[in-house]
Design a protein around this motif. Structure first.
Motif, mmCIF file in Angstrom:
data_model
loop_
_atom_site.group_PDB
_atom_site.id
_atom_site.type_symbol
_atom_site.label_atom_id
_atom_site.label_comp_id
_atom_site.label_asym_id
_atom_site.label_seq_id
_atom_site.Cartn_x
_atom_site.Cartn_y
_atom_site.Cartn_z
ATOM 1 N N VAL A 27 0.840 -1.200 0.000
ATOM 2 C CA VAL A 27 0.000 0.000 0.000
ATOM 3 C C VAL A 27 0.875 1.250 0.000
ATOM 4 C CG1 VAL A 27 -1.636 1.337 1.395
ATOM 5 C CG2 VAL A 27 -2.018 -1.095 1.025
ATOM 6 N N GLY A 28 1.931 1.248 0.805
ATOM 7 C CA GLY A 28 2.852 2.387 0.813
ATOM 8 C C GLY A 28 3.510 2.607 -0.535
ATOM 9 N N MET A 31 2.309 1.678 -3.463
ATOM 10 C CA MET A 31 1.276 2.163 -4.394
ATOM 11 C C MET A 31 1.005 3.651 -4.182
ATOM 12 S SD MET A 31 -1.451 -0.980 -4.798
ATOM 13 C CE MET A 31 -2.049 -0.822 -3.149
ATOM 14 N N LEU A 32 0.992 4.084 -2.936
ATOM 15 C CA LEU A 32 0.705 5.499 -2.660
ATOM 16 C C LEU A 32 1.785 6.420 -3.218
ATOM 17 C CD1 LEU A 32 -0.751 5.356 0.957
ATOM 18 C CD2 LEU A 32 -1.965 5.858 -1.166
ATOM 19 N N TYR A 33 3.070 6.125 -2.943
ATOM 20 C CA TYR A 33 4.081 7.051 -3.459
ATOM 21 C C TYR A 33 4.257 6.924 -4.960
ATOM 22 C CZ TYR A 33 8.044 3.676 -3.358
ATOM 23 O OH TYR A 33 8.896 2.622 -3.548
ATOM 24 N N THR A 34 3.955 5.762 -5.540
ATOM 25 C CA THR A 34 4.011 5.632 -6.998
ATOM 26 C C THR A 34 2.854 6.373 -7.648
ATOM 27 O OG1 THR A 34 5.083 3.487 -6.770
ATOM 28 C CG2 THR A 34 4.129 3.996 -8.900
ATOM 29 N N ALA A 35 1.652 6.256 -7.065
ATOM 30 C CA ALA A 35 0.495 6.964 -7.619
ATOM 31 C C ALA A 35 0.669 8.474 -7.496
ATOM 32 C CB ALA A 35 -0.783 6.525 -6.903
ATOM 33 N N HIS A 36 1.279 8.902 -6.415
ATOM 34 C CA HIS A 36 1.453 10.344 -6.205
ATOM 35 C C HIS A 36 2.570 10.918 -7.080
ATOM 36 C CE1 HIS A 36 1.459 14.192 -4.233
ATOM 37 N NE2 HIS A 36 2.745 14.058 -3.948
#
Length: 128
Positions: free
Chosen positions: A27-28, A30-35
């Motif tokens: 999840v971490g 995915m979050l920094y990749t999506a951002h």
């Protein structure tokens, strides 16, 4: 296997449930990749490698090259491991040595690792 290993480390260091760690690590990411997109992924990977490399170089110097180190050199490390094998032999290792490749636990680990890697390569769609 990588996520489970990371979750085990997080569990050992902080006491977080292994299942929660195995869920929160991706999840971490995915979050920094999506951002930040692909650039964030490259920067994070570069940062992790830089930290690991600096730590490895520092600890290698402190252990093997520092004049006041209890180890001091590679030959001293070898001598200490040989002496330790005589004082506290390792069960199921050839002659109880810490420096042998003939280890029952090592063989079991190798078999599990090979089987796990076959599963990773042949089951994971990313390898195809």
């Amino acid at each position: 296997m990588l996520i489970l290993g990371g979750a085990s480390v997080v569990n050992a260091l902080t006491g977080v449930n292994i299942y929660a760690g195995a869920f929160l690590i991706p999840v971490g990411v995915m979050l920094y990749t999506a951002h930040g997109g692909l650039k964030a992924t490259f920067i994070a990977a570069w940062g992790h490698v830089a930290v690991i490399y600096i730590a490895l170089c520092t600890f290698a110097f402190l252990i093997y090259a520092a004049p006041n180190s209890p180890l001091g050199s590679i030959s001293k490390v070898y001598d200490n491991l040989t002496q330790m094998g005589l004082q506290r032999p390792v069960d199921h290792n050839k002659e109880g040595s810490y420096l042998t490749m003939w280890s029952q636990e090592g063989l079991v680990f190798g078999i599990i690792n090979v089987i796990g890697n076959f599963g990773t390569v042949f089951v994971d769609q990313a390898y195809w």
